[in-house]
Write a protein that holds these residues in place. Structure first.
Motif, PDB file in Angstrom:
ATOM      1  N   ALA A 212     -15.195 -86.085  66.745  1.00  0.00           N
ATOM      2  CA  ALA A 212     -14.893 -86.600  68.082  1.00  0.00           C
ATOM      3  C   ALA A 212     -14.403 -85.510  69.022  1.00  0.00           C
ATOM      4  CB  ALA A 212     -13.852 -87.717  67.976  1.00  0.00           C
ATOM      5  N   PHE A 213     -13.459 -84.694  68.566  1.00  0.00           N
ATOM      6  CA  PHE A 213     -12.908 -83.659  69.438  1.00  0.00           C
ATOM      7  C   PHE A 213     -13.994 -82.643  69.807  1.00  0.00           C
ATOM      8  CE2 PHE A 213      -8.349 -84.142  67.507  1.00  0.00           C
ATOM      9  CZ  PHE A 213      -8.294 -85.422  68.027  1.00  0.00           C
ATOM     10  N   THR A 214     -14.850 -82.314  68.849  1.00  0.00           N
ATOM     11  CA  THR A 214     -15.911 -81.341  69.109  1.00  0.00           C
ATOM     12  C   THR A 214     -16.898 -81.865  70.144  1.00  0.00           C
ATOM     13  OG1 THR A 214     -15.741 -80.590  66.819  1.00  0.00           O
ATOM     14  CG2 THR A 214     -17.701 -79.934  68.029  1.00  0.00           C
ATOM     15  N   LEU A 215     -17.383 -83.081  69.958  1.00  0.00           N
ATOM     16  CA  LEU A 215     -18.349 -83.620  70.914  1.00  0.00           C
ATOM     17  C   LEU A 215     -17.711 -83.865  72.272  1.00  0.00           C
ATOM     18  CD1 LEU A 215     -20.460 -86.052  68.711  1.00  0.00           C
ATOM     19  CD2 LEU A 215     -20.934 -83.685  69.337  1.00  0.00           C
ATOM     20  N   ALA A 216     -16.426 -84.261  72.301  1.00  0.00           N
ATOM     21  CA  ALA A 216     -15.731 -84.417  73.584  1.00  0.00           C
ATOM     22  C   ALA A 216     -15.681 -83.091  74.333  1.00  0.00           C
ATOM     23  CB  ALA A 216     -14.317 -84.951  73.356  1.00  0.00           C
ATOM     24  N   ASN A 217     -15.414 -82.000  73.612  1.00  0.00           N
ATOM     25  CA  ASN A 217     -15.432 -80.679  74.249  1.00  0.00           C
ATOM     26  C   ASN A 217     -16.831 -80.356  74.764  1.00  0.00           C
ATOM     27  OD1 ASN A 217     -12.727 -80.316  73.662  1.00  0.00           O
ATOM     28  ND2 ASN A 217     -13.081 -79.077  71.849  1.00  0.00           N
ATOM     29  N   GLY A 218     -17.851 -80.742  73.995  1.00  0.00           N
ATOM     30  CA  GLY A 218     -19.216 -80.531  74.457  1.00  0.00           C
ATOM     31  C   GLY A 218     -19.507 -81.274  75.744  1.00  0.00           C
ATOM     32  N   PHE A 219     -19.083 -82.518  75.813  1.00  0.00           N
ATOM     33  CA  PHE A 219     -19.277 -83.292  77.046  1.00  0.00           C
ATOM     34  C   PHE A 219     -18.515 -82.642  78.212  1.00  0.00           C
ATOM     35  CE2 PHE A 219     -19.465 -87.049  73.901  1.00  0.00           C
ATOM     36  CZ  PHE A 219     -20.819 -86.844  73.684  1.00  0.00           C
ATOM     37  N   ALA A 220     -17.343 -82.095  77.918  1.00  0.00           N
ATOM     38  CA  ALA A 220     -16.553 -81.426  78.957  1.00  0.00           C
ATOM     39  C   ALA A 220     -17.302 -80.218  79.515  1.00  0.00           C
ATOM     40  CB  ALA A 220     -15.190 -81.010  78.405  1.00  0.00           C
ATOM     41  N   TYR A 221     -17.921 -79.420  78.641  1.00  0.00           N
ATOM     42  CA  TYR A 221     -18.677 -78.263  79.123  1.00  0.00           C
ATOM     43  C   TYR A 221     -19.898 -78.695  79.931  1.00  0.00           C
ATOM     44  CZ  TYR A 221     -15.858 -75.410  75.933  1.00  0.00           C
ATOM     45  OH  TYR A 221     -14.820 -74.792  75.281  1.00  0.00           O
ATOM     46  N   VAL A 222     -20.533 -79.780  79.530  1.00  0.00           N
ATOM     47  CA  VAL A 222     -21.659 -80.291  80.307  1.00  0.00           C
ATOM     48  C   VAL A 222     -21.200 -80.637  81.718  1.00  0.00           C
ATOM     49  CG1 VAL A 222     -23.253 -82.239  80.551  1.00  0.00           C
ATOM     50  CG2 VAL A 222     -22.983 -81.123  78.324  1.00  0.00           C
ATOM     51  N   GLU A 223     -20.073 -81.324  81.824  1.00  0.00           N
ATOM     52  CA  GLU A 223     -19.572 -81.694  83.146  1.00  0.00           C
ATOM     53  C   GLU A 223     -19.186 -80.463  83.960  1.00  0.00           C
ATOM     54  OE1 GLU A 223     -16.540 -84.696  82.829  1.00  0.00           O
ATOM     55  OE2 GLU A 223     -17.822 -86.052  81.673  1.00  0.00           O
ATOM     56  N   ALA A 224     -18.610 -79.448  83.321  1.00  0.00           N
ATOM     57  CA  ALA A 224     -18.237 -78.227  84.035  1.00  0.00           C
ATOM     58  C   ALA A 224     -19.473 -77.500  84.547  1.00  0.00           C
ATOM     59  CB  ALA A 224     -17.423 -77.314  83.110  1.00  0.00           C
ATOM     60  N   ALA A 225     -20.517 -77.416  83.737  1.00  0.00           N
ATOM     61  CA  ALA A 225     -21.730 -76.719  84.155  1.00  0.00           C
ATOM     62  C   ALA A 225     -22.448 -77.465  85.269  1.00  0.00           C
ATOM     63  CB  ALA A 225     -22.657 -76.523  82.953  1.00  0.00           C
ATOM     64  N   VAL A 226     -22.487 -78.794  85.180  1.00  0.00           N
ATOM     65  CA  VAL A 226     -23.104 -79.589  86.248  1.00  0.00           C
ATOM     66  C   VAL A 226     -22.315 -79.415  87.552  1.00  0.00           C
ATOM     67  CG1 VAL A 226     -23.572 -81.942  87.022  1.00  0.00           C
ATOM     68  CG2 VAL A 226     -24.186 -81.252  84.696  1.00  0.00           C
ATOM     69  N   ALA A 227     -20.976 -79.402  87.446  1.00  0.00           N
ATOM     70  CA  ALA A 227     -20.144 -79.201  88.642  1.00  0.00           C
ATOM     71  C   ALA A 227     -20.376 -77.829  89.263  1.00  0.00           C
ATOM     72  CB  ALA A 227     -18.658 -79.369  88.279  1.00  0.00           C
ATOM     73  N   ALA A 228     -20.804 -76.844  88.423  1.00  0.00           N
ATOM     74  CA  ALA A 228     -21.094 -75.500  88.935  1.00  0.00           C
ATOM     75  C   ALA A 228     -22.484 -75.396  89.540  1.00  0.00           C
ATOM     76  CB  ALA A 228     -20.945 -74.478  87.813  1.00  0.00           C
ATOM     77  N   GLY A 229     -23.222 -76.501  89.550  1.00  0.00           N
ATOM     78  CA  GLY A 229     -24.510 -76.524  90.230  1.00  0.00           C
ATOM     79  C   GLY A 229     -25.733 -76.474  89.336  1.00  0.00           C
ATOM     80  N   LEU A 230     -25.554 -76.515  88.017  1.00  0.00           N
ATOM     81  CA  LEU A 230     -26.701 -76.468  87.120  1.00  0.00           C
ATOM     82  C   LEU A 230     -27.231 -77.869  86.843  1.00  0.00           C
ATOM     83  CD1 LEU A 230     -25.555 -73.840  84.462  1.00  0.00           C
ATOM     84  CD2 LEU A 230     -27.233 -73.504  86.278  1.00  0.00           C
ATOM     85  N   ASP A 231     -28.534 -77.974  86.709  1.00  0.00           N
ATOM     86  CA  ASP A 231     -29.143 -79.215  86.255  1.00  0.00           C
ATOM     87  C   ASP A 231     -28.967 -79.311  84.746  1.00  0.00           C
ATOM     88  OD1 ASP A 231     -31.754 -80.603  85.035  1.00  0.00           O
ATOM     89  OD2 ASP A 231     -31.359 -81.459  87.013  1.00  0.00           O
TER      90      ASP A 231
END
Length: 521
Positions: A212-231
C-alpha cells in the motif's frame, strides 16, 4: 516446444477467465511470461573504491549476470564528500564511494554502457549520480538516449522508512519530477524512478503495508509529474517498482499479483492512462535482507532460494538474490556467485519459468491476492482523506504527522514480540540452534580504502578548473530559485566541471534547506 523434465509438453498458461497479458494484469504482464525472455539477473554490488567495485562488476558479468546494480556508501547516499567530517569511518564500507565524475569514470571503466542496463540505488542525491552517469557515457561516445536502466530516486519512502534524505519533502519531489521530465524527453530507455517498497519492508512493515505505501507513493509521483505539465501516458510507461521477497511464500506471491491489479486499475480509472504500458506495474525484486541471520549463515542460502522462487512465480521483471554472508559483512565474491547461481537454478532447473502464473486459480493464492488488495485499499482511503482527495498531499501529510513511521514501527514491534515469545520460529535463531557455526570468510574493508579515496578526491580537486566549478555551482543555485526550471541540465554542467557531490548538494541546500524529522512519540 516447452516440456517438463519427463517430456510432457506445456502450454504457456492454464486456467479459464483472464489470462496473462490481459488487463488488469493480475496474472502477469505478458502472455508468454519468461518463455520469450527471462527476468534480468541484476546482482547488487558496491564496496570500497570505484576501482574495487568495477572489478566485481566485471566478475558478475563473466559469471552470467545480465545487469548491473550499484550500491553506494553512506556518505554518497547522504550527499557528503568522503572528506566530510561525517564521513569518517564510513567511506567505502557499505557500498562504493563516489565523490566526483572521476569516480564514476573508474566505476564503469571497460563496460559498454549501451550494451548493459544499470540500476543505481540512491535517492536524495539521485539527480547528481544520474548526471554523472550521463556524463561518463557521453565522454565514452554513448548517447544518453541509448542508455538503459533505472535509478531509484524514490525520496518519499526515505521519510517513511530508510531516512536517507537531505532536503525537505517538497523540493525533493521537485528533483524527482525534474528527472522524470528529463528522461521522458531525452532518455526513452531509462526508468527515472524505482518506487521502492523494499526498504519499507526492511524497516519492519507487513506485506500489505509494503504494497500500500509503495503504490501510494507511486500515485503521488504521478500526480506530481502531471502537475508539472506532463501527460500521464508520456512518462508512466517508464515508471518501475522495487519490492521485497520475504519468507512467507504465498503471501509474497499474492502481494505481487495484487500490485499489478491495483496499479493497472488506478492508472486507468483515476489518472486516465490509455497506453497499455502505463497500466503495467513492472518491478524489480530483491530477497529479504532483513531475513538473513548471522547465526548459521549457510541457512540463508535456502531462505534466498525460496524467496527468489516466490518472486519468479509472482512475475518479477528482474531479481537480486542476497548473499548468505550479508548479515555479517558485505558479500564475498564467492557468496555473490552462489546467490547468482541460485537464480540460474530457479530459471533453468525448476520449471518455474515454463508457465505464466502457474499458481493462478489456486483457491488460497486467489484469496491472499484479494486480501492484499483489500488491506491496501483501506490504506489508500486513509491517505486520500489526509490529502483531501490528493494522494500526493496525503503522502506529505502522512510524513509530517508520523503516520507511516508509526504504522511501520508498530508492525516491527509486533513481529519482534512474536519471535521473542517463540510464536514465530526463525531457524537457527530461536529454534534449532544446536551445532557449532563455522567461522565465515568475510570481506573486510580496511582503513586504507578511505585513505585511497581521500587521495583520489584531493587529486581531482587539484587538477580541475576551480573557476568553472564555482561558476557552475552559482548557476545551479540560481536555477534552483526558479520553480519551473528543470535542474538536470545545470547539474550535468556542474558534474562535468568535476564539482563534487557535496559541493552540488551544498548549492541546492542554500536554496532548499535541509530536513530534520519531527520525533513521533
Amino acid at each position: 516446444m516447452v516440456e517438463t523434465m519427463s517430456g510432457v509438453p506445456l502450454d504457456p498458461s492454464y486456467g479459464d477467465g483472464l489470462q496473462p497479458g490481459e488487463f488488469p494484469y493480475t496474472r502477469g504482464l505478458h502472455s508468454t511470461g519468461y518463455r520469450s525472455k527471462l527476468w534480468t539477473m541484476r546482482m547488487f554490488a558496491g564496496f570500497g573504491t570505484a576501482t574495487d567495485t568495477n572489478a566485481r562488476f566485471h566478475a558478475l558479468l563473466r559469471a552470467g549476470g545480465t545487469g548491473l546494480s550499484t550500491a553506494f556508501d553512506m556518505p554518497t547516499l547522504m550527499g557528503r564528500d568522503s572528506d566530510h567530517e561525517w564521513s569518517v569511518g564510513e567511506v567505502g564500507r557499505a557500498g562504493v564511494a563516489v565523490d566526483t565524475l572521476a569516480d564514476m569514470e573508474d566505476l564503469f571503466a571497460g563496460i559498454e554502457l549501451d550494451k548493459v542496463t544499470t540500476s543505481m540505488t540512491i535517492n536524495g542525491p539521485a539527480a547528481i549520480l544520474m548526471a554523472m552517469y550521463v556524463a561518463v557515457a557521453e565522454k565514452g561516445g554513448v548517447r544518453r538516449a541509448d542508455l538503459g536502466g533505472t535509478i531509484q530516486n524514490d525520496i518519499l519512502k526515505e521519510y517513511q522508512a530508510q531516512k536517507e534524505y537531505i532536503f525537505p519533502p517538497r523540493p525533493s519531489v521537485r528533483l524527482v519530477t525534474d528527472l522524470i521530465r528529463f528522461t521522458t524527453a531525452e532518455m526513452p530507455r531509462w526508468h527515472p524512478v524505482s518506487i521502492s517498497g523494499y526498504h519499507i519492508r526492511e524497516a519492519g512493515s507487513t506485506a500489505a503495508q509494503e504494497l500500500a505505501f509503495t503504490l501510494a507513493n507511486g500515485f503521488a509521483y504521478v500526480e506530481a509529474a502531471v502537475a508539472a505539465g506532463l501527460d500521464v501516458d508520456d512518462f508512466a510507461p517508464r515508471l518501475s517498482f522495487f519490492f521485497n521477497a520475504h519468507s512467507d511464500f504465498f503471501e509474497e506471491i499474492g502481494k505481487f499479483r495484487a500490485a499489478r491489479r491495483i496499479w493497472a486499475t488506478w492508472m486507468k480509472d483515476r489518472y486516465g492512462a490509455t497506453n497499455p504500458r502505463s497500466l503495467m506495474c513492472r518491478f524489480h525484486t530483491q530477497t529479504a535482507g532483513v531475513s538473513l541471520t548471522a547465526q548459521q549463515p549457510e541457512n540463508n542460502i535456502a531462505r534466498v532460494a525460496v524467496q527468489a522462487l516466490s518472486a519468479v512465480l509472482g512475475g518479477t521483471q528482474s531479481l537480486h538474490t542476497d548473499s548468505f554472508d550479508e548479515a555479517l559483512a558485505l558479500p564475498t565474491e564467492k557468496a555473490a556467485r552462489i546467490a547468482l547461481r541460485t537464480q540460474q537454478i530457479v530459471a533453468h532447473e525448476t520449471g518455474a519459468a515454463s508457465v505464466v502464473d502457474p499458481l493462478g486459480g489456486s483457491h488460497f493464492v486467489e484469496w491472499i491476492t484479494d486480501e492484499m488488495e483489500r488491506q491496501a485499499n483501506e490504506v489508500f482511503d486513509h491517505i486520500n482523506q489526509l490529502g483531501d482527495g490528493s494522494m500526493l498531499e496525503g503522502v506529505y501529510a502522512g510524513i509530517e504527522d508520523g503516520y507511516f513511521v508509526g504504522e511501520i514501527a508498530d508492525a516491527a514491534y509486533r513481529f519482534e514480540r512474536e519471535m521473542n515469545a517463540g510464536r514465530r520460529i526463525i531457524v537457527g535463531v530461536n529454534e534449532f540452534t544446536e551445532g557449532e557455526d563455522d567461522e565465515a570468510n568475510l570481506l573486510s574493508i580496511g582503513h586504507e580504502t578511505e585513505e585511497l579515496q581521500l587521495k583520489r578526491l584531493e587529486e581531482v580537486r587539484g587538477d580541475r578548473d576551480n573557476n568553472a566549478v564555482s561558476a557552475s555551482l552559482t548557476a545551479l543555485a540560481k536555477a534552483a530559485e526558479q520553480p519551473d526550471v528543470n535542474l538536470m541540465p545545470a547539474i550535468i554542467e556542474a558534474v562535468r566541471t568535476y564539482a563534487t557531490e557535496g559541493e552540488i548538494v551544498a548549492a541546492l541546500e542554500s536554496v532548499f534547506g535541509t530536513y530534520v524529522e519531527t520525533a513521533v512519540v
